[in-house]
Design an enzyme around this catalytic site. Structure first.
Site, mmCIF file in Angstrom:
data_model
loop_
_atom_site.group_PDB
_atom_site.id
_atom_site.type_symbol
_atom_site.label_atom_id
_atom_site.label_comp_id
_atom_site.label_asym_id
_atom_site.label_seq_id
_atom_site.Cartn_x
_atom_site.Cartn_y
_atom_site.Cartn_z
ATOM 1 N N GLY A 1 -3.207 0.946 -2.739
ATOM 2 C CA GLY A 1 -2.482 -0.206 -2.216
ATOM 3 C C GLY A 1 -1.005 0.017 -1.995
ATOM 4 O O GLY A 1 -0.457 -0.362 -0.964
ATOM 5 N N THR B 1 -0.484 2.222 1.423
ATOM 6 C CA THR B 1 -0.896 1.868 2.790
ATOM 7 C C THR B 1 -1.363 0.437 2.977
ATOM 8 O O THR B 1 -1.741 0.068 4.094
ATOM 9 C CB THR B 1 -2.034 2.807 3.257
ATOM 10 N N GLU C 1 -13.775 4.666 -7.640
ATOM 11 C CA GLU C 1 -14.356 4.307 -6.336
ATOM 12 C C GLU C 1 -14.867 5.548 -5.627
ATOM 13 O O GLU C 1 -15.970 5.565 -5.067
ATOM 14 C CB GLU C 1 -13.299 3.633 -5.443
#
Length: 502
Positions: free
Chosen positions: A28, A31, A93
């Site tokens: 975050g 970008t 992730e």
């Protein structure tokens, strides 16, 4: 880069439970408010259903909801940026994303201002981040090893690499084109140009004027010389920000299409269909129809671009005499002559800006010329001097550079020299045809003054030109000179000397 189709078709079980087209994994702080936001917005605007975690993440454990979103997305995009590996959330992730790859899901990495080798081998910022994680998780080294293995695998995947070496909007378009090939009917983007040299900086300046975060209604008039790239820039702006609005429409060739009733009808229908979804409008009478359309437009935050306008009446024929746009709407008009639209500033009660497109500088001109002439951004060594002469001839006009360079592609030096000699004697007819549109809009006195300046008075001080013309024609030429300036046929330099585009 046509690799999406080579990944293999997704299994039927995955397709059945697919909820999102695209999942975006990103850092975050790097970008969120820039690249990833633009990419996500353009994908959504073109009918691609994306999942993006808009919440600021807290804690170290990845949420179950996020895991489900990864599992139920057809395409998994990883935006690797300099601080990606510093987030344990991002790394978790990544591990999950690569697990899903074996289930038929497509994994596409974007290396945003980082080298793939840094990701693969954990060098630079990635190496520093992993070293800190090893210190923090020294009692759970298996977790760190999984992260390292995932980074190594992802770094070796085929993807996109952005090094700030090309226009960002073109880079996003490449990604969109590849993703849209897996999804039908993603057709909201408009084609810009093959080689968008110099566009990014101008788009950035225009975006500053548009300030799309504000809720006022803004009109921006983009004006400049014929062939300077006004339409190209407007298309790039449309592709970049259209997704931020409830409705959007790009109406091309307004001047040409407004000449006939059929053309004007088609423009109105395109506007209605683009922004209001093409519902059947059962209203008879031209002006009644305009009123109804404008009333409906007043309830939607829209982006409207009117390309190539040369008379105020053309805008009024499309939008009526009084414009009532919803808060946050943006109207962009491209024109050769900004003054013909100046009254809109007071009549329409909106924030009004104008932007004059400047010629390409020497570096930009050389790159654009070489892309068309050699299919690369630098000239061949034997052609250096000739390239410089052609660039000087084109005077920074993108259209002129494209026409000349395309004509010279794969021709030998002798042909180049012969062409240069001819251009110095006889202007290229394709370039002259574009410039002639502005010339045809002059009255006879203005044409005579323009020809006098082009043939005899280029480089003279403006006051001297006025005195000479007045003594020859026995009338004050000031008004006519201002019209030539408005039409961008002559330019007054910072030293008050006059030059012209001939």
């Amino acid at each position: 880069m046509a690799f999406l189709n080579s990944k293999g078709a997704s299994s039927s079980s995955f397709t059945h439970r697919c909820r999102y087209d695209v999942f975006l994994s990103f850092r975050g702080e790097d970008t969120r408010n820039g690249f990833t936001s633009h990419l996500n917005g353009i994908l959504r605007h073109n009918g691609i259903n994306t999942f993006i975690d808009d919440e600021l993440r807290r804690g170290e454990e990845i949420s179950k909801e996020l895991l489900k979103a990864i599992e139920s997305s057809r395409i998994l995009i990883i935006v690797f940026s300099k601080n990606y590996a510093s987030s344990t959330w991002c790394l978790d992730e990544l591990v999950k994303i690569l697990e899903c790859k074996s289930h038929g899901q497509i994994v596409l990495p974007i290396f945003y201002k980082v080298d793939p080798s840094e990701v693969c081998s954990q060098k630079g910022k990635f190496g520093e981040a992993l070293a800190k994680h090893e210190e923090k998780f020294k009692d759970n080294m298996k977790k760190v090893q999984r992260w390292r293995a995932a980074l190594n695998e992802a770094g070796n995947l085929s993807g996109w690499h952005y090094q700030n070496d090309r226009p960002q909007f073109r880079f996003i378009q490449e990604i969109f084109a590849e993703i849209s090939s897996t999804k039908l009917n993603c057709n909201k983007q408009v084609f810009v140009v093959k080689y968008p040299v110099g566009i990014d900086s101008r788009v950035e300046e225009i975006n500053w004027h548009l300030d799309i975060e504000s809720n006022d209604v803004r009109m921006l008039v983009i004006h400049g010389l014929p062939g300077i790239g006004k339409t190209t820039i407007a298309k790039a702006i449309f592709n970049l920000i259209a997704y931020r609005f409830e409705g959007s429409s790009f109406l091309e060739n307004v001047r040409e299409n407004s000449r006939t009733n059929d053309g004007l009808f088609q423009l109105r229908e395109a506007l209605y269909f683009d922004i209001l979804g093409g519902r059947n409008l059962k209203v008879h009478g031209v002006f009644k129809r305009i009123d109804v359309i404008m009333e409906m437009l007043g309830h939607k935050r829209i982006l409207l671009i009117l390309d190539d306008v040369d008379k105020l009446v053309q805008v009024e024929n499309l939008l009526g005499g009084c414009f009532q746009f919803a808060s946050g709407s943006r109207i962009i008009i491209t024109t050769r002559e900004e003054k013909v639209l100046a009254t809109l500033r007071e009549d329409c009660h909106l924030t009004y800006h104008k932007y004059m497109v400047k010629e390409l500088d020497e570096h930009e001109s050389r790159e654009l010329f070489c892309q068309h002439a050699f299919k690369r951004d630098k000239p061949k060594e034997d052609y250096l001097d000739l390239v410089d002469q052609f660039i000087h001839y084109a005077k920074g006009l993108p259209l002129a550079l494209k026409i000349i360079a395309t004509d010279l592609y794969e021709r030998n030096i002798r042909c180049w020299k012969s062409a240069l000699d001819k251009y110095n004697r006889i202007p290229n007819p394709n370039i002259q045809e574009v410039l002639k549109i502005s010339y045809d809009g002059l009255d006879q006195t203005q044409r005579d003054i323009f020809l006098d300046i082009a043939c005899f008075l280029k480089g003279f001080h403006k006051d001297v030109v006025v005195d000479i013309l007045q003594s020859c024609n026995f009338c004050d030429p000031y008004y006519d000179l201002e019209k030539l300036i408005d039409k961008c046929l002559i330019v007054v330099t910072e030293h008050d000397t006059i030059s012209c585009m001939t």
